[in-house]
Scaffold this motif. Structure first.
Motif, PDB file in Angstrom:
ATOM      1  N   ALA A  83      65.889  67.760  38.246  1.00  0.00           N
ATOM      2  CA  ALA A  83      66.079  66.458  38.882  1.00  0.00           C
ATOM      3  C   ALA A  83      67.460  66.246  39.493  1.00  0.00           C
ATOM      4  O   ALA A  83      67.590  65.974  40.690  1.00  0.00           O
ATOM      5  N   ARG A  84      68.507  66.345  38.691  1.00  0.00           N
ATOM      6  CA  ARG A  84      69.841  66.023  39.207  1.00  0.00           C
ATOM      7  C   ARG A  84      70.295  67.010  40.285  1.00  0.00           C
ATOM      8  O   ARG A  84      70.786  66.592  41.344  1.00  0.00           O
ATOM      9  N   PRO A  85      70.173  68.324  40.070  1.00  0.00           N
ATOM     10  CA  PRO A  85      70.557  69.251  41.136  1.00  0.00           C
ATOM     11  C   PRO A  85      69.749  69.054  42.413  1.00  0.00           C
ATOM     12  O   PRO A  85      70.291  69.158  43.516  1.00  0.00           O
ATOM     13  N   ALA A  86      68.465  68.780  42.269  1.00  0.00           N
ATOM     14  CA  ALA A  86      67.639  68.540  43.455  1.00  0.00           C
ATOM     15  C   ALA A  86      68.134  67.321  44.220  1.00  0.00           C
ATOM     16  O   ALA A  86      68.201  67.314  45.454  1.00  0.00           O
ATOM     17  N   ALA A  87      68.509  66.276  43.488  1.00  0.00           N
ATOM     18  CA  ALA A  87      69.032  65.069  44.127  1.00  0.00           C
ATOM     19  C   ALA A  87      70.357  65.359  44.826  1.00  0.00           C
ATOM     20  O   ALA A  87      70.607  64.881  45.937  1.00  0.00           O
ATOM     21  N   LEU A  88      71.222  66.162  44.194  1.00  0.00           N
ATOM     22  CA  LEU A  88      72.499  66.510  44.804  1.00  0.00           C
ATOM     23  C   LEU A  88      72.289  67.298  46.093  1.00  0.00           C
ATOM     24  O   LEU A  88      73.013  67.103  47.081  1.00  0.00           O
ATOM     25  N   LEU A  89      71.314  68.180  46.096  1.00  0.00           N
ATOM     26  CA  LEU A  89      71.039  68.970  47.295  1.00  0.00           C
ATOM     27  C   LEU A  89      70.586  68.070  48.439  1.00  0.00           C
ATOM     28  O   LEU A  89      71.062  68.198  49.575  1.00  0.00           O
ATOM     29  N   VAL A  90      69.659  67.166  48.128  1.00  0.00           N
ATOM     30  CA  VAL A  90      69.172  66.248  49.166  1.00  0.00           C
ATOM     31  C   VAL A  90      70.314  65.395  49.697  1.00  0.00           C
ATOM     32  O   VAL A  90      70.440  65.167  50.908  1.00  0.00           O
ATOM     33  N   ARG A  91      71.145  64.899  48.806  1.00  0.00           N
ATOM     34  CA  ARG A  91      72.280  64.083  49.232  1.00  0.00           C
ATOM     35  C   ARG A  91      73.275  64.891  50.066  1.00  0.00           C
ATOM     36  O   ARG A  91      73.903  64.372  50.989  1.00  0.00           O
TER      37      ARG A  91
ATOM     38  N   SER B 264      63.354  66.389  50.259  1.00  0.00           N
ATOM     39  CA  SER B 264      62.510  65.725  49.260  1.00  0.00           C
ATOM     40  C   SER B 264      62.857  66.197  47.855  1.00  0.00           C
ATOM     41  O   SER B 264      62.642  67.366  47.510  1.00  0.00           O
ATOM     42  N   VAL B 265      63.397  65.308  47.038  1.00  0.00           N
ATOM     43  CA  VAL B 265      63.745  65.649  45.659  1.00  0.00           C
ATOM     44  C   VAL B 265      62.527  66.154  44.900  1.00  0.00           C
ATOM     45  O   VAL B 265      62.582  67.173  44.201  1.00  0.00           O
ATOM     46  N   LEU B 266      61.417  65.462  45.043  1.00  0.00           N
ATOM     47  CA  LEU B 266      60.218  65.827  44.290  1.00  0.00           C
ATOM     48  C   LEU B 266      59.669  67.181  44.715  1.00  0.00           C
ATOM     49  O   LEU B 266      59.230  67.973  43.876  1.00  0.00           O
ATOM     50  N   ALA B 267      59.709  67.451  46.014  1.00  0.00           N
ATOM     51  CA  ALA B 267      59.212  68.741  46.492  1.00  0.00           C
ATOM     52  C   ALA B 267      60.096  69.876  45.973  1.00  0.00           C
ATOM     53  O   ALA B 267      59.599  70.927  45.562  1.00  0.00           O
ATOM     54  N   ILE B 268      61.404  69.668  45.979  1.00  0.00           N
ATOM     55  CA  ILE B 268      62.330  70.693  45.477  1.00  0.00           C
ATOM     56  C   ILE B 268      62.103  70.934  43.988  1.00  0.00           C
ATOM     57  O   ILE B 268      62.052  72.081  43.527  1.00  0.00           O
ATOM     58  N   MET B 269      61.958  69.861  43.230  1.00  0.00           N
ATOM     59  CA  MET B 269      61.706  70.006  41.792  1.00  0.00           C
ATOM     60  C   MET B 269      60.410  70.766  41.526  1.00  0.00           C
ATOM     61  O   MET B 269      60.309  71.526  40.561  1.00  0.00           O
ATOM     62  N   SER B 270      59.412  70.561  42.392  1.00  0.00           N
ATOM     63  CA  SER B 270      58.103  71.191  42.181  1.00  0.00           C
ATOM     64  C   SER B 270      58.161  72.714  42.322  1.00  0.00           C
ATOM     65  O   SER B 270      57.253  73.407  41.865  1.00  0.00           O
ATOM     66  N   LEU B 271      59.216  73.238  42.927  1.00  0.00           N
ATOM     67  CA  LEU B 271      59.345  74.693  43.043  1.00  0.00           C
ATOM     68  C   LEU B 271      59.502  75.346  41.672  1.00  0.00           C
ATOM     69  O   LEU B 271      59.120  76.496  41.479  1.00  0.00           O
TER      70      LEU B 271
END
Length: 231
Positions: free
Chosen positions: A159-167, A189-196
């Motif tokens: 979650a947090r790393p995915a959010a940082l990447l999107v930001r 998309s945070v959710l799409a990145i997390m889904s990987l």
């Protein structure tokens, strides 16, 4: 000035917990819970929602999300009662996924319409989210900037790393895609990145197209090199 979020739920614990998660991903965004009844019971309270909406509005407007039908009714009544009903909007989106996506969009500086759309898009299927990306890739294949990166941070693309990447790539004029194995995700998309499901030690591919494709790749590479600010 960023768009504020209000999370309306029948459960105070649910709203508070989700607000805490969203705030971790968007530290500069006001995310306020409005859950439960004044006596601690299950339900929604009009006055609590009014108070939350007013507090969350820092001048850029408010996006309101809800869990169940009666929470929607309460939220809509609150917005209609505001001196300026246009200052807030109630969004029909999945509460958890929508709150995460909306918070990250607000952190990136999106306006109220953009934050609301991010919440709505979070409820769409993965195929729908990725179809436009695939089409864009075919049209601009010759202009693709690619790299491969190894994740060294402890929790990978959670979650947090995915959010940082999107930001990190918010506002950059580039379409970004991440690949891990046979799966592909929209880099915005945070959710799409997390889904990987990429974890520490995994190697991911990153592709970008558009006027600032190189800038997007550079920002992501720098973030990975910094281990997503962990430790």
């Amino acid at each position: 000035m960023r768009v504020g979020l209000v999370l309306v739920s029948h459960s105070a614990k649910l709203a508070e917990g989700l607000a805490e998660v969203a705030e971790q991903m968007a530290p500069n965004v006001t995310v306020l819970p409005a859950g439960g009844t004044p006596d601690g019971g299950i339900g929604t309270d009009y006055d609590s929602v009014v108070s939350a909406v007013r507090q969350a509005d820092g001048g850029a407007g408010v996006v309101v999300l809800y869990d169940l039908g009666s929470a929607q009714m309460t939220a809509e009544l609150v917005v209609e009662s505001l001196d300026d009903p246009g200052a807030a909007v109630v969004v029909d989106a999945p509460l958890v996924e929508g709150a995460v996506a909306a918070a990250v969009a607000a952190q990136g500086g999106a306006d109220r319409a953009g934050v609301a759309q991010a919440a709505i898009d979070a409820g769409r299927g993965a195929e729908q989210r990725e179809a436009p990306i695939a089409e864009a890739a075919e049209e601009t294949a010759s202009d693709v900037v690619r790299t491969e990166l190894t994740l060294r941070n402890e929790i990978g693309l959670h979650a947090r790393p995915a959010a940082l990447l999107v930001r990190a790539i918010a506002g950059v004029e580039a379409d970004v895609r991440l690949r891990f194995g046979d799966d592909e995700a929209d880099g915005h998309s945070v959710l799409a990145i997390m889904s990987l499901g990429a974890r520490q030690g995994d190697r991911i591919g990153v592709e970008a197209t558009g006027p600032q494709a190189r800038e997007a790749i550079d920002r992501i590479e720098a973030l990975v090199e910094r281990n997503f600010e962990e430790g």
